[in-house]
Design an enzyme around this catalytic site. Structure first.
Site, PDB file in Angstrom:
ATOM      1  N   GLY A  10      77.780  33.451  16.102  1.00 36.69           N
ATOM      2  CA  GLY A  10      77.071  33.550  14.819  1.00 36.69           C
ATOM      3  C   GLY A  10      75.982  34.612  14.945  1.00 36.69           C
ATOM      4  O   GLY A  10      75.245  34.630  15.925  1.00 36.69           O
ATOM      5  N   ARG A  71      83.831  34.647  16.410  1.00 38.10           N
ATOM      6  CA  ARG A  71      83.816  33.495  17.330  1.00 38.10           C
ATOM      7  C   ARG A  71      85.186  33.437  18.001  1.00 38.10           C
ATOM      8  O   ARG A  71      86.013  32.601  17.676  1.00 38.10           O
ATOM      9  CB  ARG A  71      83.555  32.206  16.552  1.00 38.10           C
ATOM     10  CG  ARG A  71      82.192  32.133  15.885  1.00 38.10           C
ATOM     11  CD  ARG A  71      81.939  30.716  15.411  1.00 38.10           C
ATOM     12  NE  ARG A  71      80.840  30.612  14.476  1.00 38.10           N
ATOM     13  CZ  ARG A  71      79.557  30.531  14.818  1.00 38.10           C
ATOM     14  NH1 ARG A  71      79.207  30.570  16.080  1.00 38.10           N
ATOM     15  NH2 ARG A  71      78.620  30.411  13.886  1.00 38.10           N
ATOM     16  N   ASP A 102      75.628  30.364  23.388  1.00 38.45           N
ATOM     17  CA  ASP A 102      76.255  29.649  24.503  1.00 38.45           C
ATOM     18  C   ASP A 102      77.764  29.907  24.596  1.00 38.45           C
ATOM     19  O   ASP A 102      78.280  30.124  25.692  1.00 38.45           O
ATOM     20  CB  ASP A 102      75.939  28.145  24.446  1.00 38.45           C
ATOM     21  CG  ASP A 102      76.336  27.511  23.124  1.00 38.45           C
ATOM     22  OD1 ASP A 102      76.583  28.250  22.149  1.00 38.45           O
ATOM     23  OD2 ASP A 102      76.395  26.277  23.060  1.00 38.45           O
ATOM     24  N   THR A 124      70.650  33.661  19.411  1.00 42.09           N
ATOM     25  CA  THR A 124      71.080  32.595  18.498  1.00 42.09           C
ATOM     26  C   THR A 124      69.873  32.079  17.723  1.00 42.09           C
ATOM     27  O   THR A 124      68.806  31.861  18.312  1.00 42.09           O
ATOM     28  CB  THR A 124      71.752  31.408  19.227  1.00 42.09           C
ATOM     29  OG1 THR A 124      71.809  30.295  18.328  1.00 42.09           O
ATOM     30  CG2 THR A 124      71.009  30.952  20.479  1.00 42.09           C
ATOM     31  N   ASP A 126      69.589  29.236  16.753  1.00 41.57           N
ATOM     32  CA  ASP A 126      69.382  27.823  17.128  1.00 41.57           C
ATOM     33  C   ASP A 126      68.338  27.669  18.243  1.00 41.57           C
ATOM     34  O   ASP A 126      67.783  26.579  18.420  1.00 41.57           O
ATOM     35  CB  ASP A 126      70.709  27.193  17.590  1.00 41.57           C
ATOM     36  CG  ASP A 126      71.789  27.274  16.521  1.00 41.57           C
ATOM     37  OD1 ASP A 126      71.441  27.483  15.349  1.00 41.57           O
ATOM     38  OD2 ASP A 126      72.973  27.130  16.867  1.00 41.57           O
ATOM     39  N   ASP A 128      68.714  27.332  21.334  1.00 44.02           N
ATOM     40  CA  ASP A 128      69.099  26.158  22.134  1.00 44.02           C
ATOM     41  C   ASP A 128      69.594  26.494  23.538  1.00 44.02           C
ATOM     42  O   ASP A 128      70.199  25.652  24.192  1.00 44.02           O
ATOM     43  CB  ASP A 128      70.173  25.359  21.369  1.00 44.02           C
ATOM     44  CG  ASP A 128      71.432  26.191  21.085  1.00 44.02           C
ATOM     45  OD1 ASP A 128      71.419  27.410  21.346  1.00 44.02           O
ATOM     46  OD2 ASP A 128      72.425  25.619  20.618  1.00 44.02           O
ATOM     47  N   ARG A 161      57.726  16.555  -7.527  1.00 44.49           N
ATOM     48  CA  ARG A 161      59.044  16.190  -7.003  1.00 44.49           C
ATOM     49  C   ARG A 161      59.059  16.051  -5.486  1.00 44.49           C
ATOM     50  O   ARG A 161      58.146  16.521  -4.804  1.00 44.49           O
ATOM     51  CB  ARG A 161      60.056  17.291  -7.357  1.00 44.49           C
ATOM     52  CG  ARG A 161      60.564  17.207  -8.761  1.00 44.49           C
ATOM     53  CD  ARG A 161      61.419  18.406  -9.064  1.00 44.49           C
ATOM     54  NE  ARG A 161      62.099  18.231 -10.341  1.00 44.49           N
ATOM     55  CZ  ARG A 161      62.653  19.210 -11.032  1.00 44.49           C
ATOM     56  NH1 ARG A 161      62.597  20.443 -10.586  1.00 44.49           N
ATOM     57  NH2 ARG A 161      63.265  18.962 -12.164  1.00 44.49           N
ATOM     58  N   ARG A 170      72.304  23.426  14.542  1.00 46.61           N
ATOM     59  CA  ARG A 170      73.291  22.609  15.253  1.00 46.61           C
ATOM     60  C   ARG A 170      72.662  21.382  15.909  1.00 46.61           C
ATOM     61  O   ARG A 170      72.024  20.615  15.212  1.00 46.61           O
ATOM     62  CB  ARG A 170      74.028  23.439  16.283  1.00 46.61           C
ATOM     63  CG  ARG A 170      75.459  23.478  15.920  1.00 46.61           C
ATOM     64  CD  ARG A 170      76.352  24.260  16.815  1.00 46.61           C
ATOM     65  NE  ARG A 170      77.384  24.816  15.975  1.00 46.61           N
ATOM     66  CZ  ARG A 170      77.968  25.964  16.154  1.00 46.61           C
ATOM     67  NH1 ARG A 170      77.649  26.720  17.160  1.00 46.61           N
ATOM     68  NH2 ARG A 170      78.898  26.359  15.316  1.00 46.61           N
ATOM     69  N   ARG A 266      65.092  17.045  -5.131  1.00 48.96           N
ATOM     70  CA  ARG A 266      65.987  18.210  -5.139  1.00 48.96           C
ATOM     71  C   ARG A 266      66.206  18.683  -3.706  1.00 48.96           C
ATOM     72  O   ARG A 266      65.322  18.548  -2.855  1.00 48.96           O
ATOM     73  CB  ARG A 266      65.366  19.376  -5.924  1.00 48.96           C
ATOM     74  CG  ARG A 266      65.132  19.069  -7.384  1.00 48.96           C
ATOM     75  CD  ARG A 266      66.457  19.017  -8.175  1.00 48.96           C
ATOM     76  NE  ARG A 266      66.234  18.892  -9.590  1.00 48.96           N
ATOM     77  CZ  ARG A 266      66.190  17.737 -10.266  1.00 48.96           C
ATOM     78  NH1 ARG A 266      66.339  16.591  -9.623  1.00 48.96           N
ATOM     79  NH2 ARG A 266      66.000  17.734 -11.574  1.00 48.96           N
TER      80      ARG A 266
END
Ligand code: F6P
Length: 341
Positions: A10, A71, A102, A124, A126, A128, A161, A170, A266
């Protein structure tokens, strides 16, 4: 020496800054740099092009990747690995600099058994990867999340709201946690800490009692209620690395909140906006430092390692350590964030 460069997985916003650093530094050191198009797929299908100083002119501020990405898992394809080895030999490529997360870097690590020399660069949103404090793209993604929260605040307050922002990440809650702290969220839900609906409702109620008529909730796509086995998913299709597409936690939560409290709720799915746009200063500099260091690693023959950022120093971390599981959020930081819930 001929060195290949590929970007996989990604995408995120500062990959081009890393490509630029590898090409500029590599050429200055006397390397020939061969760009592989669309990640591992380009090496399997023989889709390559030489990169020159001019190829990377004016790209530091662009999101995406001039090389393209995919990918692709060569280990799941017929003749995937064989074609990689054949094409590397054909072009006389002695090493590959691999910019990815990864999955992309795990392929690089496994290719060592087939005599392929790789150096990794972590990329990434993420954040991670265990080897590095920061991965390229995370800072930009989290800035997008923070900007979205700033915008949601004003409309939430105007309409009294409850606003839910669902973010990516992820199985790691870094974007939700850091974005949520910076954006002043009232509740942050992350994959690492299963939540209960009751605690979320209690926090909303507490704010209403204190005359705060709106709430801002950040939920990570991987978060799930305690006792629920599976994460929320878009569908059951798996990518070549076995991942399903996560998503839906925010919509589920909005429905539950509205049903239980009657307050208008929302949800905004930030989605791929987190992966696009112009990279932050932090990401540009990080990508430049890691890319340049990866070239040093190739010169020294430090293969099967990843260029990582630790305590603001760039260091070479063995793949075995850099890819050892998922770097989940620092729970001390999460507990600190809870002070503001
Ligand atoms: O790994 C990066 C990431 O953006 C995750 O946060 C997210 O779950 C996934 O990729 C989305 O993948 P795709 O681009 O295939 O929709």
């Amino acid at each position: 020496m001929r060195v290949a460069l590929l970007t996989g997985g990604g995408d995120s916003s500062a990959i081009n800054a890393a490509i630029r650093a590898v090409v500029r530094k590599g050429i200055a050191e006397g390397f020939e740099i061969i760009g592989i198009r669309s990640g591992w797929r380009g090496l399997i299908n023989d889709n390559v092009e030489p990169l020159y100083r001019g190829s990377v002119s004016g790209i530091i501020q662009w999101g995406g990747t001039i090389l393209g990405t995919s990918r692709t898992n060569p280990f799941k394809m017929d003749r995937g690995v064989e074609n990689i080895v054949v094409n590397l030999r054909k072009y006389g490529i002695e090493a590959i600099i691999v910019i990815g997360g990864d999955d992309t870097n795990t392929v690089a690590w496994r290719l060592a058994e087939h005599g392929v020399n790789c150096v990794g660069v972590p990329q990434t949103i993420d954040n991670d990867l265990p080897g590095t404090d920061y991965s390229i793209g995370f800072d930009t993604a989290v800035s997008v999340a923070c900007d979205a929260l700033d915008k949601l605040h004003t409309t939430a307050s105007a309409h009294h709201r409850i606003m839910i922002l669902e973010v990516m990440g992820r199985n790691a809650g870094w974007i939700a946690l850091i974005g949520g702290i910076a954006g002043g969220a009232d509740t942050i839900l992350i994959p690492e800490v299963p939540f209960t609906l009751e605690e979320v409702l209690e926090r909303i109620n507490k704010r209403r009692l204190a005359n705060k008529e709106f709430s801002i909730i950040v939920v990570s796509e991987g978060a799930k209620p305690a006792g629920q086995e599976a994460q929320f998913t878009r569908d059951q299709k798996k990518d070549p690395f076995g991942h399903v597409r996560l998503g839906g936690a925010g919509s589920w939560l909005a429905e539950q909140i509205e049903e239980r409290t009657g307050h208008e709720t929302r949800v905004t799915h930030l989605g791929h906006l987190q992966r696009g746009g112009s990279p932050t200063v932090f990401d540009r500099v990080l990508a430049t430092r890691l890319g340049a260091f990866a070239v040093d690693m190739v010169m020294e023959g430090t293969f099967d390692h990843m260029a990582c950022m630790r305590a603001n120093q760039v260091v070479a971390v063995p793949y075995a350590e850099a890819l050892d599981g998922v770097k989940t959020v620092d729970l001390e930081l999460y507990n600190m964030a809870m002070l503001f819930f």
